[in-house]
Design a protein around this motif. Structure first.
Motif, mmCIF file in Angstrom:
data_model
loop_
_atom_site.group_PDB
_atom_site.id
_atom_site.type_symbol
_atom_site.label_atom_id
_atom_site.label_comp_id
_atom_site.label_asym_id
_atom_site.label_seq_id
_atom_site.Cartn_x
_atom_site.Cartn_y
_atom_site.Cartn_z
ATOM 1 N N LEU A 71 5.207 -26.027 46.697
ATOM 2 C CA LEU A 71 5.216 -25.619 45.291
ATOM 3 C C LEU A 71 3.802 -25.304 44.813
ATOM 4 C CD1 LEU A 71 6.916 -25.303 42.673
ATOM 5 C CD2 LEU A 71 6.379 -27.695 42.160
ATOM 6 N N LEU A 72 2.845 -26.176 45.117
ATOM 7 C CA LEU A 72 1.462 -25.952 44.707
ATOM 8 C C LEU A 72 0.865 -24.736 45.395
ATOM 9 C CD1 LEU A 72 0.112 -29.626 44.590
ATOM 10 C CD2 LEU A 72 0.843 -28.192 42.675
ATOM 11 N N ALA A 73 1.245 -24.504 46.650
ATOM 12 C CA ALA A 73 0.772 -23.315 47.373
ATOM 13 C C ALA A 73 1.327 -22.050 46.732
ATOM 14 C CB ALA A 73 1.185 -23.393 48.840
ATOM 15 N N ALA A 76 -0.647 -21.417 43.608
ATOM 16 C CA ALA A 76 -2.002 -20.957 43.935
ATOM 17 C C ALA A 76 -1.986 -19.509 44.401
ATOM 18 C CB ALA A 76 -2.605 -21.860 45.006
ATOM 19 N N GLU A 77 -1.025 -19.136 45.227
ATOM 20 C CA GLU A 77 -0.917 -17.762 45.724
ATOM 21 C C GLU A 77 -0.629 -16.780 44.594
ATOM 22 O OE1 GLU A 77 2.142 -18.027 48.620
ATOM 23 O OE2 GLU A 77 0.935 -19.236 50.011
ATOM 24 N N SER A 78 0.012 -17.256 43.535
ATOM 25 C CA SER A 78 0.326 -16.413 42.374
ATOM 26 C C SER A 78 -0.790 -16.416 41.336
ATOM 27 C CB SER A 78 1.630 -16.893 41.724
ATOM 28 O OG SER A 78 2.692 -16.902 42.651
ATOM 29 N N PHE A 177 5.775 -16.361 34.817
ATOM 30 C CA PHE A 177 4.917 -15.263 35.261
ATOM 31 C C PHE A 177 5.576 -14.302 36.254
ATOM 32 C CE2 PHE A 177 1.277 -17.943 33.793
ATOM 33 C CZ PHE A 177 0.712 -16.992 32.952
ATOM 34 N N SER A 178 6.758 -14.602 36.717
ATOM 35 C CA SER A 178 7.464 -13.653 37.578
ATOM 36 C C SER A 178 8.086 -12.529 36.758
ATOM 37 C CB SER A 178 8.557 -14.365 38.382
ATOM 38 O OG SER A 178 7.988 -15.300 39.273
ATOM 39 N N HIS A 179 7.967 -12.613 35.448
ATOM 40 C CA HIS A 179 8.568 -11.631 34.546
ATOM 41 C C HIS A 179 7.509 -11.094 33.580
ATOM 42 C CE1 HIS A 179 12.608 -13.079 35.768
ATOM 43 N NE2 HIS A 179 11.996 -14.241 35.846
ATOM 44 N N VAL A 180 7.784 -9.926 33.008
ATOM 45 C CA VAL A 180 6.963 -9.354 31.933
ATOM 46 C C VAL A 180 7.912 -8.791 30.880
ATOM 47 C CG1 VAL A 180 5.219 -7.666 31.268
ATOM 48 C CG2 VAL A 180 5.103 -8.725 33.523
ATOM 49 N N TYR A 181 7.679 -9.154 29.638
ATOM 50 C CA TYR A 181 8.521 -8.642 28.547
ATOM 51 C C TYR A 181 7.657 -8.428 27.308
ATOM 52 C CZ TYR A 181 12.234 -8.168 25.094
ATOM 53 O OH TYR A 181 13.045 -7.697 24.105
ATOM 54 N N PRO A 182 7.627 -7.205 26.760
ATOM 55 C CA PRO A 182 8.294 -6.010 27.273
ATOM 56 C C PRO A 182 7.588 -5.454 28.501
ATOM 57 C CG PRO A 182 6.965 -5.442 25.373
ATOM 58 C CD PRO A 182 6.892 -6.943 25.499
ATOM 59 N N GLU A 183 8.338 -4.790 29.356
ATOM 60 C CA GLU A 183 7.798 -4.255 30.609
ATOM 61 C C GLU A 183 6.640 -3.297 30.369
ATOM 62 O OE1 GLU A 183 6.969 -3.391 34.448
ATOM 63 O OE2 GLU A 183 8.351 -4.970 33.766
ATOM 64 N N CYS A 184 6.676 -2.579 29.251
ATOM 65 C CA CYS A 184 5.610 -1.608 28.957
ATOM 66 C C CYS A 184 4.252 -2.275 28.743
ATOM 67 C CB CYS A 184 5.979 -0.772 27.733
ATOM 68 S SG CYS A 184 6.183 -1.723 26.206
ATOM 69 N N ASN A 185 4.235 -3.593 28.554
ATOM 70 C CA ASN A 185 2.976 -4.308 28.338
ATOM 71 C C ASN A 185 2.443 -4.977 29.606
ATOM 72 O OD1 ASN A 185 2.740 -3.582 25.702
ATOM 73 N ND2 ASN A 185 2.961 -5.624 24.837
ATOM 74 N N ARG A 186 2.968 -4.573 30.766
ATOM 75 C CA ARG A 186 2.513 -5.173 32.027
ATOM 76 C C ARG A 186 1.008 -4.979 32.218
ATOM 77 N NH1 ARG A 186 4.721 -7.067 36.656
ATOM 78 N NH2 ARG A 186 6.833 -6.553 35.922
ATOM 79 N N ALA A 187 0.522 -3.756 31.952
ATOM 80 C CA ALA A 187 -0.907 -3.473 32.124
ATOM 81 C C ALA A 187 -1.740 -4.301 31.158
ATOM 82 C CB ALA A 187 -1.178 -1.983 31.924
#
Length: 356
Positions: A71-73, A76-78, A177-187
């Protein structure tokens, strides 16, 4: 990132699908999460009562294998750092609210959690001229505060964009953090991670749900010394943030709106109830004893220099400046306010401005 045994145990407990109240009940019974893990069988009946037999069995099995290292790995990878309520980095202002998050999952500069923080929030339906005004306010206030906001389109986006130009910013998410909402704000989110901090109380795999946003708003309010509401209808989520802030004893500020502007009805109601009417940065800075003009003069943008060049010895009316620059008066208002905070112009009254 190195974690203490209490921090690891808190991260462990938070990884299971138990709601806040159930986790709080388990922590109250065990006094700390490490005791809950170390003396698991002692608390197993309570865990089964709160979460069911299946969850209890998963928690029991996790203590025997390599669950925590993996879980910690994964975190860390993310690029995720976990700031728990047992961490020295955990903000005291947030710890003091009635229902503080158990874990803040962070991406970016966690040192921003230690700075003075001020929230700026707005609704998705924020007028273009208010967006520009919000961006200028955030840019100027970022010289004294870390600006806290969400990641919604509209007012939040303007606040984050302005804050990242002027200094530090924290974006608080209502999902993992596996998601972004709204998607247009990913950048924009990645920009916040690179130049500021993004955080959430939800594990990475938690997707956005409507009911999670009001809970998220308590974090925005709890982190901050004050909150500026730049837009919002009568039932907007920004009012929830303001109400939380007021309950926590924070100062609440709001932009005023004319009659019939739906996206500002919530702001006007807040002003009637308890918020401070705010049409100038001084309305905020004076409350906190901050004088942004005492700093070294900051460089001006090409547009700001263009506006400054229009002011003669006796100053100029906004309409004159608009005619000379080719800009609309609504565009000039936030620019002039920012120039005022940079100690470059002074209001002469009657919509006239002069050089300092």
């Amino acid at each position: 990132m190195a974690y203490t045994r209490e921090e690891k145990a808190m991260i462990w407990l938070d990884s299971f699908p138990l709601d806040y109240a159930k986790k709080a009940a388990l922590l109250k019974a065990a006094r700390d999460p490490y005791a809950l893990a170390a003396r698991f069988e002692e608390f197993a009946p309570l865990i089964e009562e709160k979460g069911g037999a299946a969850i209890a069995e998963k928690m029991r099995a996790s203590l025997c294998g390599d669950y925590m290292p993996k879980l910690l790995a994964l975190y860390a990878e993310s690029g995720i750092s976990c700031v728990t309520c047992f961490s020295s980095l955990y903000p005291e202002s947030l710890r003091a609210i009635g229902d503080p998050p158990f874990v803040l999952y962070c991406r970016g500069d966690t040192s921003l959690l230690g700075g003075r923080k001020f929230a700026i929030v707005g609704s998705r339906r924020t007028l273009p001229d208010v967006m520009k005004r919000t961006e200028k306010f955030a840019e100027a206030l970022a010289g004294a505060f870390v600006i806290v906001t969400g990641l919604a389109e509209g007012g939040d986006t303007a606040a984050l964009e302005g804050a990242l130009k002027g200094g530090g910013a924290i974006s608080v998410l209502a999902y993992g953090f596996s998601h972004v909402y709204p998607e247009c704000n990913r950048a924009l989110l990645e920009k916040a991670v690179k130049s500021g901090l993004a955080l959430t109380e939800y594990v990475p795999w938690q997707g956005p749900k409507k009911y999670l946003f009001p809970a998220r708003n308590r974090i925005i309010a709890g982190l901050s010394e004050g909150v500026l509401v730049v837009s919002g209808g009568m039932k907007s989520g920004t009012r929830i943030t303001a109400e939380r802030a007021y309950d926590y004893g924070r100062d609440v500020f709001a932009f005023p709106y004319g009659i019939g502007v739906n996206s500002g009805e919530g702001c006007n109601k807040l002003i009637k109830d308890y918020a401070k009417l705010t049409d100038d940065l001084v309305d905020i800075t004076s409350v906190f004893g901050i004088n942004l003009t005492e700093k070294e003069k900051t460089p001006l943008s090409d547009t700001e220099r263009k506006v400054l060049a229009c002011l003669g010895e006796g100053g100029a009316h906004v309409s004159e400046i608009a005619e000379k620059t080719g800009m609309r008066e609504a565009e000039l208002s936030p620019l002039l306010i920012l120039l005022q905070m940079k100690n470059r112009v002074v209001s002469l009254g009657g919509n006239r401005w002069g050089k300092t």
